[in-house]
Scaffold this motif. Structure first.
Motif, short mmCIF file in Angstrom:
data_model
loop_
_atom_site.label_atom_id
_atom_site.label_comp_id
_atom_site.label_asym_id
_atom_site.label_seq_id
_atom_site.Cartn_x
_atom_site.Cartn_y
_atom_site.Cartn_z
N UNK A 114 0.82 -1.23 0.00
CA UNK A 114 0.00 0.00 0.00
C UNK A 114 0.84 1.27 0.00
N UNK A 115 1.97 1.24 0.71
CA UNK A 115 2.81 2.44 0.75
C UNK A 115 3.39 2.74 -0.63
N UNK A 116 3.90 1.73 -1.31
CA UNK A 116 4.43 1.95 -2.64
C UNK A 116 3.33 2.39 -3.60
N UNK A 117 2.14 1.78 -3.47
CA UNK A 117 1.02 2.16 -4.33
C UNK A 117 0.67 3.63 -4.15
N UNK A 118 0.75 4.10 -2.91
CA UNK A 118 0.47 5.51 -2.64
C UNK A 118 1.43 6.42 -3.39
N UNK A 119 2.72 6.10 -3.34
CA UNK A 119 3.70 6.97 -3.99
C UNK A 119 3.69 6.81 -5.51
N UNK A 120 3.28 5.66 -6.01
CA UNK A 120 3.09 5.53 -7.45
C UNK A 120 1.98 6.47 -7.92
N UNK A 121 0.92 6.56 -7.12
CA UNK A 121 -0.19 7.45 -7.46
C UNK A 121 0.21 8.92 -7.35
#
Length: 383
Positions: free
Chosen positions: A3-10
């Motif tokens: 989820x953390x990586x997904x947040x920064x990808x967004x």
């Protein structure tokens, strides 16, 4: 994807906008007005993300920024700088650009991307995590005005994460050489070079003797470098030089070697009768020895592995950073967590876009692990 990586990808597009804002605001260390303008730009980005304005610390006209967030016994310091080595006008020859997944622009890799990463990570750590974000304005010129602020900011810190650019291939910097700077000045006596050279004391000749001695202080075996750099002396072509001088750059992996070099340079004595030597300067930054980063690197590697971010490499480098200062204070320090790319200070300075969310996720998860309120098996050693 965590989820953390997904947040920064967004958030990656907005991160690029903020990085572009900082890179377009040129900030050569020697131009205090430019550094102040850059600090304003960093403050705007940080305030929007963190919801609070930074503390502005201005020392001898140089502007530094600090955010102190959350409360708790295991505070982590995110450390970076917003000054660069690039003079005003560099954007004309090295414009900001993002093409084919590569960022270019003066100071992008070293280290305005890292500044943005630190601010985004601080905005997305677990709520209430005790962190300090410190962005200084004179790292590239030796941190003379920020050193006391860095030391003060370390007083209650369990770990320091330095958002300087990575080593080759994205490796973290687990050791840095200590840096010493010297100036060796020779005084002789002037005379006419044609009529009575024997009446003079040739400072240039004395300096030549000393330069050979100085260079011999280094140790290839131990990786200690002692390099004469800028040399000057004399006045006219027909005058025996009355003065001459050399500056010296020395770097060593250990504090013991740094101190040995200091003793030997200060022990230099004249060769020519009547010549005089004056040595000034000394250690500027202590080494970041690997023992100060080893446990933090192990934790970071474990976090990266658990999150599927890939295997972390480590590297030992000759260049210094403010991480040398924090490690010298006895605070566990891990460096090179910022941008992945290359060409710091050079025409080919660049960074990889795809690595920005990955590295920001790593920093965020590492802060969360280090600030856990309940002690775990991964406690960072106490100072």
């Amino acid at each position: 994807m965590t989820p953390v990586l997904a947040t920064f990808e967004q958030l990656s597009k907005q991160m690029l906008i903020d990085i572009g804002t900082l890179v377009r605001c040129e900030s050569p260390s020697s131009d205090l007005e430019a550094v102040a303008a850059s600090a304003d730009a960093v403050a705007l980005v940080g305030t929007a993300l963190l919801g609070v304005e930074p503390e502005r610390v201005i020392v001898d006209g140089c502007t530094h920024l600090r955010w102190r967030l959350g409360e708790g016994p295991r505070r982590v310091l995110l450390l970076g700088h917003h000054d660069t080595v690039w003079p005003l006008g560099s954007l004309e020859t090295h414009p900001w650009s993002v093409e084919d997944g590569v960022i270019r622009g003066p100071g992008s890799f070293d280290m305005k991307i890292g500044v943005v990463m630190a601010l985004y990570a601080a905005a997305h750590v677990d709520r209430g995590a005790p962190i300090t974000v410190l962005v200084t304005g004179d790292e590239e010129t030796g941190s003379d005005t920020s050193r006391a602020l860095i030391e003060q900011s370390c007083r209650d810190v369990a770990a320091v994460l330095v958002l300087e650019a990575s080593a080759d291939g994205g490796a973290l910097k687990t050791a840095r050489k200590g840096i010493s700077d010297y100036r060796v000045v020779v005084s002789g006596r002037a005379s006419h070079a044609g009529l009575e050279p024997e009446a003079g004391i040739n400072a240039a000749l004395e300096l030549a003797h000393q330069i050979i001695r100085i260079a011999a202080i280094g140790s290839t075996e131990l990786g200690t470098t002692v390099v004469p750099t800028v040399v000057s002396g004399g006045t006219t072509t027909n005058t025996v030089p009355a003065s001459a001088e050399v500056t010296v750059d020395s770097r060593a992996w250990s504090r013991e070697e740094q101190q040995r070099v200091d003793r030997e340079i200060r022990a230099l004595r004249p060769v020519l009768p009547g010549a005089r030597l004056v040595v000034t300067g000394g250690p500027n930054r202590p080494p970041l020895e690997r023992e100060m980063s080893a446990e933090l690197f192990a934790i970071a590697a474990r976090v990266a592995d658990e999150a599927g971010l890939g295997r972390l490499g480590e590297s030992h480098v000759g260049g210094g950073s403010d991480g040398n200062l924090t490690a010298g204070l006895g605070v566990p320090t891990l460096d090179g967590l910022g941008a992945v790319g290359g060409g710091a200070h050079a025409d080919h300075e660049h960074a990889l876009v795809e690595e920005i969310p990955v590295r920001t996720a790593l920093v965020t998860m590492l802060v969360n692990r280090l600030t856990e309120p309940v002690p775990s098996d991964e406690r960072v050693p106490k100072k």
